[in-house]
Every structure is written in C-alpha cells, then in structure tokens.
Write a protein that holds these residues in place. Structure first.
Motif, PDB file in Angstrom:
ATOM      1  N   TYR A   1       1.065  -1.325   0.140  1.00  0.00           N
ATOM      2  CA  TYR A   1       0.541  -0.106   0.294  1.00  0.00           C
ATOM      3  C   TYR A   1       0.401   1.549   0.152  1.00  0.00           C
ATOM      4  CZ  TYR A   1      -3.765  -2.862   1.401  1.00  0.00           C
ATOM      5  OH  TYR A   1      -4.348  -4.029   1.916  1.00  0.00           O
ATOM      6  N   GLN A   2       0.623   2.578  -0.645  1.00  0.00           N
ATOM      7  CA  GLN A   2       0.661   3.822  -0.605  1.00  0.00           C
ATOM      8  C   GLN A   2       0.688   4.434   0.620  1.00  0.00           C
ATOM      9  OE1 GLN A   2      -0.054   5.500  -3.821  1.00  0.00           O
ATOM     10  NE2 GLN A   2       0.504   4.949  -5.610  1.00  0.00           N
ATOM     11  N   SER A   3       0.953   5.422   1.248  1.00  0.00           N
ATOM     12  CA  SER A   3       1.271   6.006   2.601  1.00  0.00           C
ATOM     13  C   SER A   3      -0.253   6.550   2.654  1.00  0.00           C
ATOM     14  CB  SER A   3       2.026   7.418   2.749  1.00  0.00           C
ATOM     15  OG  SER A   3       1.453   8.521   1.835  1.00  0.00           O
TER      16      SER A   3
ATOM     17  N   GLU B   1      -0.309  -0.085  -4.131  1.00  0.00           N
ATOM     18  CA  GLU B   1       1.095   0.488  -4.631  1.00  0.00           C
ATOM     19  C   GLU B   1       1.094  -0.887  -6.240  1.00  0.00           C
ATOM     20  OE1 GLU B   1       5.485   0.650  -4.378  1.00  0.00           O
ATOM     21  OE2 GLU B   1       3.971   1.220  -2.562  1.00  0.00           O
ATOM     22  N   ARG B   2       0.829  -1.989  -5.319  1.00  0.00           N
ATOM     23  CA  ARG B   2       1.046  -3.313  -6.198  1.00  0.00           C
ATOM     24  C   ARG B   2       0.858  -4.619  -5.759  1.00  0.00           C
ATOM     25  NH1 ARG B   2       6.374  -4.782  -5.339  1.00  0.00           N
ATOM     26  NH2 ARG B   2       7.629  -3.297  -4.252  1.00  0.00           N
TER      27      ARG B   2
ATOM     28  N   HIS C   1      12.437  -5.027  -4.966  1.00  0.00           N
ATOM     29  CA  HIS C   1      11.517  -6.258  -5.854  1.00  0.00           C
ATOM     30  C   HIS C   1      12.493  -7.425  -6.289  1.00  0.00           C
ATOM     31  CE1 HIS C   1       8.755  -2.565  -7.296  1.00  0.00           C
ATOM     32  NE2 HIS C   1      10.145  -2.724  -7.330  1.00  0.00           N
ATOM     33  N   ASN C   2      13.435  -7.783  -5.946  1.00  0.00           N
ATOM     34  CA  ASN C   2      13.817  -9.061  -5.861  1.00  0.00           C
ATOM     35  C   ASN C   2      15.034  -8.826  -5.124  1.00  0.00           C
ATOM     36  OD1 ASN C   2      12.065  -9.075  -8.070  1.00  0.00           O
ATOM     37  ND2 ASN C   2      12.164 -11.263  -8.272  1.00  0.00           N
TER      38      ASN C   2
END
Length: 109
Positions: free
Chosen positions: A36-38, A43-44, A95-96
């Motif tokens: 989540y965004q703030s 978000e993704r 991300h990874n």
C-alpha cells in the motif's frame, strides 16, 4: 507471479533436473502480499515462490540455519545518527533480493 518467475530464472536460482532415486523433494507455495501507499491506496501486488523448508529434517536435509535480519534497535540507531548529523536518508523497495550464498547441499523442490 510472472515477474517473480522471470527474476528467479534471470538469477540462475535453479536448474531443472530429474529427481534422483532416494531423494525427497521439498514442496513450495506462493505467498501473496498487497503493498500500500502511504495514503492507503494499493501500490502493487507481490508474489513470492517459497520452499516449504519446515519439512526438512535437521542433520539429514540441513546442518544449520542463519537468516540475517536488521533489528529494530539498529534501525532506530541509524536513523538517530542520521538526524544528529543532518545526513539525508532514502527509502527504497527491493523487488527481488537474493542471498548470494552458495549451497553445499543438494536441494530438490
């Protein structure tokens, strides 16, 4: 999920082989998380393929374990020092991330 598979393949995480006789494979599963965004909006979506390591037997499948993690007191200390010296701080999301240790054991999944 496709992004995770592509990253695993790009990093040479595994090779596909036939299971030798007498070897027992470790299962795997997908773990999903929503980032989540703030402001609370999504978000993704994240997906991770993880081995079910809890099925392993100590002394047979592995000898010892170690997982490096940052403790909260260390993170707070670093932030405090940065504030005292007016250092800039940045946040990032990896991300990874792959631990680059070499396995000396054979692991089949």
């Amino acid at each position: 999920m496709q992004q995770e598979i592509q990253a695993l393949q790009a990093n040479g995480t595994w090779e596909v082989v036939s299971l030798p006789s007498g070897k027992r494979p470790i299962g795997c599963k997908w773990v999903y998380k929503v980032k989540y965004q703030s402001n609370g909006t999504i978000e993704r979506y994240k997906a991770r393929l993880v081995a079910k390591g809890y099925n392993q037997r100590e002394g047979i499948d592995f000898q010892d374990t170690f997982s490096p993690v940052a403790k909260h007191v260390i993170v707070r200390t670093v932030i405090a020092i940065a504030a005292i010296y007016n250092w800039p701080m940045y946040q990032m999301d990896v991300h990874n991330a792959f631990l680059q240790g070499d396995l000396h054991e054979e692991v089949y999944m």
